[in-house]
Design an enzyme around this catalytic site. Structure first.
Site, PDB file in Angstrom:
ATOM      1  N   LYS A 254       0.831  -1.212   0.000  1.00  0.00           N
ATOM      2  CA  LYS A 254       0.000   0.000   0.000  1.00  0.00           C
ATOM      3  C   LYS A 254       0.863   1.258   0.000  1.00  0.00           C
ATOM      4  O   LYS A 254       0.620   2.192  -0.768  1.00  0.00           O
ATOM      5  CB  LYS A 254      -0.947  -0.018   1.204  1.00  0.00           C
ATOM      6  CG  LYS A 254      -1.971  -1.155   1.155  1.00  0.00           C
ATOM      7  CD  LYS A 254      -2.947  -1.094   2.303  1.00  0.00           C
ATOM      8  CE  LYS A 254      -2.316  -1.438   3.629  1.00  0.00           C
ATOM      9  NZ  LYS A 254      -1.880  -2.861   3.704  1.00  0.00           N
ATOM     10  N   THR A 255       1.884   1.283   0.853  1.00  0.00           N
ATOM     11  CA  THR A 255       2.771   2.448   0.901  1.00  0.00           C
ATOM     12  C   THR A 255       3.563   2.574  -0.399  1.00  0.00           C
ATOM     13  O   THR A 255       3.739   3.681  -0.929  1.00  0.00           O
ATOM     14  CB  THR A 255       3.736   2.335   2.093  1.00  0.00           C
ATOM     15  OG1 THR A 255       2.984   2.184   3.299  1.00  0.00           O
ATOM     16  CG2 THR A 255       4.623   3.569   2.195  1.00  0.00           C
TER      17      THR A 255
ATOM     18  N   THR B  58      -5.677  -1.512   7.134  1.00  0.00           N
ATOM     19  CA  THR B  58      -5.791  -2.969   7.186  1.00  0.00           C
ATOM     20  C   THR B  58      -7.163  -3.378   7.695  1.00  0.00           C
ATOM     21  O   THR B  58      -7.482  -4.564   7.719  1.00  0.00           O
ATOM     22  CB  THR B  58      -4.709  -3.564   8.108  1.00  0.00           C
ATOM     23  OG1 THR B  58      -4.824  -2.962   9.414  1.00  0.00           O
ATOM     24  CG2 THR B  58      -3.320  -3.290   7.560  1.00  0.00           C
TER      25      THR B  58
ATOM     26  N   ASP C 299      -1.241   6.642   6.576  1.00  0.00           N
ATOM     27  CA  ASP C 299      -1.239   5.215   6.876  1.00  0.00           C
ATOM     28  C   ASP C 299      -2.112   4.963   8.103  1.00  0.00           C
ATOM     29  O   ASP C 299      -2.258   5.834   8.963  1.00  0.00           O
ATOM     30  CB  ASP C 299       0.206   4.751   7.133  1.00  0.00           C
ATOM     31  CG  ASP C 299       0.354   3.250   7.059  1.00  0.00           C
ATOM     32  OD1 ASP C 299      -0.591   2.580   6.584  1.00  0.00           O
ATOM     33  OD2 ASP C 299       1.406   2.731   7.464  1.00  0.00           O
TER      34      ASP C 299
ATOM     35  N   ARG D  43       6.614  -8.108   1.438  1.00  0.00           N
ATOM     36  CA  ARG D  43       7.486  -7.650   2.517  1.00  0.00           C
ATOM     37  C   ARG D  43       8.108  -8.836   3.248  1.00  0.00           C
ATOM     38  O   ARG D  43       9.295  -8.821   3.593  1.00  0.00           O
ATOM     39  CB  ARG D  43       6.709  -6.765   3.497  1.00  0.00           C
ATOM     40  CG  ARG D  43       7.580  -6.238   4.651  1.00  0.00           C
ATOM     41  CD  ARG D  43       6.783  -5.331   5.554  1.00  0.00           C
ATOM     42  NE  ARG D  43       6.449  -4.088   4.889  1.00  0.00           N
ATOM     43  CZ  ARG D  43       5.399  -3.332   5.214  1.00  0.00           C
ATOM     44  NH1 ARG D  43       4.581  -3.717   6.165  1.00  0.00           N
ATOM     45  NH2 ARG D  43       5.173  -2.201   4.573  1.00  0.00           N
TER      46      ARG D  43
END
Length: 353
Positions: A67-68, A162, A113, A221
């Site tokens: 997302k980032t 999330t 975020d 990640r």
């Protein structure tokens, strides 16, 4: 208590420096999420043709799916200016957000975020800033206080969460685009790992990256984090080259098994099967038995176990499946199902889950 897990999708201290270098910089470099990328390409191209900033975007999905990274890519594609970053927990009062909003240039991209964790007072303060590009800010307080209306330059807000269900309906309605990020396939993760290994100048033999990809829980990640740990092992216990033997030995030390489960995952399943006879068992009871926080189990353990079909959520609690029992080497017991009368009240959800 919460643990620092190598398989956790959330960002950890120390991830930033190397992970930033491994992230894609442009939209055509992104692997996977093809439906999201295609819709974004159309939206960005249309906004550029009209000479307008992109509409506000909500990105939701489990931690570690990009997302980032996607927010950075959007900012670079639309303005070629850096992304303005902040997070929900860091915006405790209206003044914190006011400073950010009034410093934005036309077309800038602001990224929040964990947007679901905005305090209610900040959440409501953001509504007119998103919809009308203005804010009403109270200067001073008490009887001498006055409200000043500030006009904002047109910008794009990207919110990442999330837990999209925790956002208020009013907040969700103000996002023009909503994109849900899915877990990645092993093939997509292998492609990501191949690119990462190239950027790290890491020699690999055929098939080794596939092993890491299959144990990465569908999360880039996690895949990159495992790759770095395997690289450490290869440089200390080998000649620096990733071979199948080196990868298996490195992941064994990290306690990551063939399905991507670690010690905490296996402990969850073992507790559910041995202590609660496979379930159903409430999450509070499981957390107390394991000595863990409920949020740790719900956010860091359960999502992947649900995804691979090892755990089932029911109204009575959590159930372990036969595959889960086979994986941890324990006998499977068919759960006893109780029939709820038609006129019975629904059980309290908080108590069950």
């Amino acid at each position: 208590m919460a643990r620092d897990r190598i398989l956790a999708g959330r960002e950890r201290p120390g991830d930033d420096s190397i992970d930033t270098a491994l992230r894609p910089k442009r939209l055509d470099e992104i692997v996977g999420q093809r439906a999201v990328v295609e819709r974004l390409e159309i939206a960005m191209e249309a906004a550029k043709k009209r000479g307008e900033p992109l509409e506000h975007i909500l990105l939701d999905g489990p931690p570690g799916l990009g997302k980032t990274t996607l927010a950075h890519v959007i900012a670079r594609e639309m303005t070629d200016r850096p992304l303005r970053l902040t997070s929900g927990p860091s915006l405790s009062k209206q003044a914190d957000l006011m400073t950010l909003l009034t410093n934005l240039e036309t077309g800038d991209v602001l990224f929040i975020d964990e947007v679901h964790r905005l305090p209610k007072v900040v959440d409501e303060f953001l509504y007119p800033a998103m919809e009308d590009f203005r804010v009403d800010f109270t200067i001073e307080g008490g009887l001498s206080g006055r409200v000043v209306n500030f006009a904002l330059r047109r910008y794009t807000l990207i919110g990442a969460t999330t837990r999209a269900g925790m956002l208020s309906g009013a907040m969700r309605d103000r996002f023009g685009h909503g994109f849900h990020l899915e877990f990645y396939s092993p093939e997509e993760l292998t492609t990501i790992l191949t690119r990462s290994a190239t950027k790290l100048d890491l020699p690999v033999t055929d098939g080794t990256l596939d092993i890491i990809a299959r144990r990465s829980r569908g999360t880039p990640r996690v895949a990159n984090r495992l790759l770095k740990r395997v690289r450490d092992y290869a440089q200390v216990r080998g000649d620096g080259t990733l071979t199948e033997r080196v990868v298996h030995e490195a992941l064994e030390i990290q306690q990551v098994d063939a399905l991507g489960l670690d010690g905490l995952d296996r402990n969850f399943l073992t507790t559910l099967v041995k202590v609660y006879n496979g379930g159903p068992a409430g999450i509070e009871a499981l957390a107390a038995t394991m000595g863990q926080e409920r949020d740790t189990l719900e956010d860091m353990v359960e999502p992947y176990l649900l995804q691979i079909g090892f755990v089932i959520r029911t109204r009575q609690g959590r159930l372990a499946t036969k595959d889960a029992c086979d994986h941890v080497g324990l006998p499977y017991t068919e759960p006893t199902r109780t029939k709820t009368p038609d006129n019975a009240e629904a059980p309290d959800q908080q108590t069950l889950f």
